[in-house]
Design a protein around this motif. Structure first.
Motif, short mmCIF file in Angstrom:
data_model
loop_
_atom_site.label_atom_id
_atom_site.label_comp_id
_atom_site.label_asym_id
_atom_site.label_seq_id
_atom_site.Cartn_x
_atom_site.Cartn_y
_atom_site.Cartn_z
N LYS A 13 -49.35 11.33 -5.31
CA LYS A 13 -48.98 11.15 -3.91
C LYS A 13 -48.72 12.53 -3.31
O LYS A 13 -48.09 13.38 -3.93
CB LYS A 13 -47.71 10.30 -3.83
N GLY A 14 -49.21 12.76 -2.11
CA GLY A 14 -48.99 14.04 -1.45
C GLY A 14 -49.34 13.93 0.02
O GLY A 14 -49.41 12.85 0.58
N THR A 15 -49.56 15.08 0.64
CA THR A 15 -49.98 15.10 2.04
C THR A 15 -51.18 16.02 2.18
O THR A 15 -51.44 16.87 1.33
CB THR A 15 -48.86 15.64 2.97
N ASN A 16 -51.91 15.83 3.25
CA ASN A 16 -53.02 16.73 3.57
C ASN A 16 -52.63 17.62 4.76
O ASN A 16 -53.49 18.11 5.47
CB ASN A 16 -54.30 15.97 3.83
N ASN A 19 -50.98 13.85 7.08
CA ASN A 19 -51.00 12.45 6.62
C ASN A 19 -50.60 12.35 5.16
O ASN A 19 -50.91 13.23 4.36
CB ASN A 19 -52.41 11.86 6.78
N GLN A 20 -49.93 11.25 4.82
CA GLN A 20 -49.61 10.99 3.43
C GLN A 20 -50.87 10.43 2.76
O GLN A 20 -51.56 9.58 3.32
CB GLN A 20 -48.48 9.98 3.34
N PHE A 22 -52.85 9.27 -1.18
CA PHE A 22 -52.74 8.90 -2.58
C PHE A 22 -54.07 9.20 -3.24
O PHE A 22 -55.14 8.89 -2.69
CB PHE A 22 -52.42 7.41 -2.74
#
Length: 54
Positions: A13-16, A19-20, A22
């Motif tokens: 899980k992270g962000t770009n 946006n979050q 998966f």
């Protein structure tokens, strides 16, 4: 780790940046096909006509 379609997946899980997100990475046999749909579950509520047919 998650098991889908009989295969093991690592989930990240992270962000770009805005946006979050998966990411799902299969841990083995990644050349073999697997179809999995990810999204909200359909409603289990039945319509009145479906309930009356029971």
């Amino acid at each position: 780790m998650l098991v889908v379609g009989g295969h093991n997946w690592n989930v990240y899980k992270g962000t770009n940046g805005s946006n979050q997100v998966f990411s799902f990475l299969r841990t083995s046999d990644s050349n073999s096909g697997t179809r999995a749909e990810v999204g909200p579950r359909p409603s289990r509520a039945r319509s009145a006509s479906a309930r009356s047919a029971l």
